[in-house]
Scaffold this active site. Structure first.
Site, PDB file in Angstrom:
ATOM      1  N   ASP A 194       0.826  -1.207   0.000  1.00 53.22           N
ATOM      2  CA  ASP A 194       0.000   0.000   0.000  1.00 53.22           C
ATOM      3  C   ASP A 194       0.864   1.262   0.000  1.00 53.22           C
ATOM      4  O   ASP A 194       0.715   2.138   0.841  1.00 53.22           O
ATOM      5  CB  ASP A 194      -0.941  -0.013   1.204  1.00 53.22           C
ATOM      6  N   TYR A 224      -2.439   4.349  -6.175  1.00 55.42           N
ATOM      7  CA  TYR A 224      -3.683   5.009  -5.781  1.00 55.42           C
ATOM      8  C   TYR A 224      -4.118   6.048  -6.808  1.00 55.42           C
ATOM      9  O   TYR A 224      -4.743   7.053  -6.480  1.00 55.42           O
ATOM     10  CB  TYR A 224      -3.561   5.638  -4.388  1.00 55.42           C
ATOM     11  N   ASN A 277      -6.672  -3.947  -4.679  1.00 56.25           N
ATOM     12  CA  ASN A 277      -7.974  -3.474  -5.155  1.00 56.25           C
ATOM     13  C   ASN A 277      -7.871  -2.139  -5.895  1.00 56.25           C
ATOM     14  O   ASN A 277      -8.656  -1.859  -6.802  1.00 56.25           O
ATOM     15  CB  ASN A 277      -8.947  -3.346  -3.983  1.00 56.25           C
ATOM     16  N   HIS A 359      -2.972  -9.530  -1.488  1.00 56.66           N
ATOM     17  CA  HIS A 359      -3.267  -8.204  -0.942  1.00 56.66           C
ATOM     18  C   HIS A 359      -4.105  -8.207   0.343  1.00 56.66           C
ATOM     19  O   HIS A 359      -3.619  -7.755   1.378  1.00 56.66           O
ATOM     20  CB  HIS A 359      -3.923  -7.343  -2.024  1.00 56.66           C
ATOM     21  N   HIS A 369     -11.506  -3.431   6.941  1.00 51.47           N
ATOM     22  CA  HIS A 369     -11.427  -4.652   6.121  1.00 51.47           C
ATOM     23  C   HIS A 369     -11.510  -5.936   6.955  1.00 51.47           C
ATOM     24  O   HIS A 369     -11.042  -7.003   6.520  1.00 51.47           O
ATOM     25  CB  HIS A 369     -10.154  -4.663   5.270  1.00 51.47           C
ATOM     26  N   HIS A 398      -4.046  -0.707   6.583  1.00 49.54           N
ATOM     27  CA  HIS A 398      -2.954   0.263   6.663  1.00 49.54           C
ATOM     28  C   HIS A 398      -2.368   0.328   8.074  1.00 49.54           C
ATOM     29  O   HIS A 398      -2.448   1.347   8.774  1.00 49.54           O
ATOM     30  CB  HIS A 398      -3.443   1.635   6.209  1.00 49.54           C
TER      31      HIS A 398
END
Length: 541
Positions: A194, A224, A277, A359, A369, A398
């Site tokens: 990430d 991102y 994602n 992921h 999540h 995160h």
């Protein structure tokens, strides 16, 4: 000959003498630890602007930029990738002709002369939106060249580009992986997830570079870019940013910015990526993952995969499984069948370590999540367990979290250690709250992810949390968790011991935030299934 038990004891004592009182997984399972969140270190979760000199385009015409190295399946082959020509974005764009610029790499073991030459292929991809007001994108020319016949643990110098223009890069170098054997391993393997392109990202990469990795693993969510509208305006909320458009917009130049920023590192250190994602990036004609699949070179074909979304490779005595969470993972699907074949072909006498990367985590105790990947876990966990996977790395959440050895939500000395490293520094900031904190347990339907088969999450049926959707305290399978940006370093010492170190951005460059020896016990734990496939869990524990 010494028995396996005596050899393991000797190695354990040797590691203790060299490294001091670093715990090992043999000391576990450990009592759960949570490091309180420190507001001072939330940091600048703000993206670098296009005017930052680190992401501006400095090359001219068709000179190479955004150069990267990635591995093939074995030590004797690598991929070199780069881009020539600038991207175009707007309403009326004309793609560059990929055939107009050659894909050539000149390389050798000496800086002068570069005695070998390899050619490859090139492509241009588009991100298209057939809707008024959305700007289309076409990339520069992306080149991929595979070098073969390389020697192990050898530094090669190279230049890439088109010598006929002429438009060649400067002389760069990379070092090949060691040969696959139980006695040879990459010196340091960096693991990060990430990333994005924020000021926190720059700190993560600075710390990562200081550890001099020989290989980088990126557990998804690269740039991102999909948090930006096609006019370059940013948005902090993926789910609510695009209420007026039928397709989520994504500002593709952020990919180019990321490639330029990372170029000084990944043009010399191989990087292996699996999709997250944020790489889906829907566009016209239901196309997805186009930028991700176009910009990186993957050893998919070499590893028997039909998709860039999942593949495998060896790095010394480690076999890596790069598994796709956002493609079909059911037991009847192509990926599962590929994974079964790949695992069946792994020779643990040659590559003792088996490491998986994807992921979204199966074992994360953060509210963000929580249990989102439960459908995937139910389909695949038993297969990975049956073949004795040693370590699992994930991103998506995160924050940092390391598990005890676990299988089906139960402490198991033969289960993998799951490590979440989704704390690379992206603009969505870090996860802070835990599902087991009072009032934080989400509703089951809130855990649904349509890209992962909906919701399969249920209440626990056994154990201390039986009948509940969340634990009332930090679960016993969660050994250590902390909300801080950072990265990890894996140093495989031998066929049974590997040192894992997590580095926080706010610490000094060589101060560990978490450190443990992962110890394999192949004499006690399975390395191949003892039941007939397809293997599948049928219920949450």
């Amino acid at each position: 000959m010494l028995s396996f038990a005596l050899i393991s004891l000797y190695l354990s004592i040797s590691c203790f003498l060299v490294y001091g009182e670093i715990p090992t997984t043999l000391d576990g399972p450990f009592e759960p630890v949570t490091i309180p969140f420190d507001e001072r270190f939330r940091g600048q979760a703000v993206d670098l602007p296009p005017t930052d000199p680190r992401i501006m385009r400095w090359v001219k015409d068709f000179e190479p930029e955004q150069i990267s190295i990635s591995l093939s399946t074995t030590h004797d082959s690598v991929w070199v990738s780069w881009i020539t020509g600038d991207f175009q974005i707007g309403d009326n764009i004309k793609p560059l002709n990929p055939e107009s610029v050659a894909s050539v790499v000149r390389y050798g073991q000496l800086r002068y002369p570069l005695t070998h030459e390899a050619t490859g292929y090139s492509l241009v991809y588009n991100q298209l939106y057939p809707f008024e007001g959305l700007q289309n994108y076409t990339s520069g020319i992306i080149h991929h060249v595979r070098l073969t016949g390389l020697k192990p643990k050898t530094r090669y110098f190279y230049r890439c580009g088109d010598p006929s223009i002429p438009a060649m890069s400067g002389i760069l170098s990379f070092k090949t992986m060691p040969v696959s054997s139980p006695w040879s391993y990459p010196k340091r393997i960096a693991v990060v997830g990430d990333l994005g392109l924020t000021y926190n990202t720059t700190s993560t990469i600075d710390h990562l570079r200081s550890n001099e990795p020989s290989l980088i693993l990126l557990a998804g969510d690269v740039t991102y870019a999909n948090l930006y509208l096609t006019n370059g305006t940013g948005s902090d909320c993926y789910s609510c940013a695009f209420p007026d458009t039928p397709i989520h917009e994504t500002y593709q130049p952020r990919w180019d910015y990321w490639g330029r920023f990372m170029d000084p590192l990944i043009s010399e250190v191989p990087i292996m990526v699996v999709e997250g994602n944020h790489e889906k990036e829907e566009q016209a004609k239901d196309r997805t993952f186009v930028a991700y699949s176009s910009r990186f070179a993957f050893p998919a074909e070499e590893s028997g995969s039909s998709s860039t979304l999942y593949y495998s490779f060896n790095a010394g005595g480690v076999h890596f499984l790069m598994i796709g969470a956002y493609t079909n993972f059911q037991t009847s699907g192509d990926q599962y069948k590929w994974l079964e074949r790949d695992l069946a072909n792994v020779d643990r006498s040659v590559t003792p370590w088996l490491v998986a990367l994807w992921h979204p985590p199966w074992y994360s105790t953060y509210k963000a999540h929580y249990k989102e990947a439960e459908c995937m876990r139910l389909e695949m966990e038993l297969l990975l367990y049956s073949y004795g996977v040693d370590l699992v790395f994930n991103g998506h959440v995160h924050a940092y979290e390391r598990s005890n050895r676990v299988f089906n939500y139960t402490l198991d000395p033969c289960g993998p250690v799951h490590i979440v490293v989704g704390d690379g520094g992206n603009r969505e900031k870090m996860a802070v709250s835990h599902a087991d904190d009072p009032g934080n347990c989400p509703e089951p339907l809130d855990t649904m992810d349509p890209d992962m088969g909906g919701s399969c999450a249920r209440n626990f049926s056994t154990g201390p949390a039986a009948g509940k959707f969340c634990w009332d305290e930090q679960p016993n399978y969660s050994a250590f968790r902390e909300s801080s940006f950072g990265h990890g370093i894996l140093e495989v010492v031998n066929e049974t011991h590997a040192l894992w170190t997590w580095h926080r951005n706010q610490d000094l460059y060589h101060s560990p935030g978490d450190q443990i020896y992962i110890v394999r016990e192949p004499n006690k734990c399975p390395t191949q299934p003892n039941v007939n496939s397809p293997l599948k869990l049928h219920a949450s524990a």
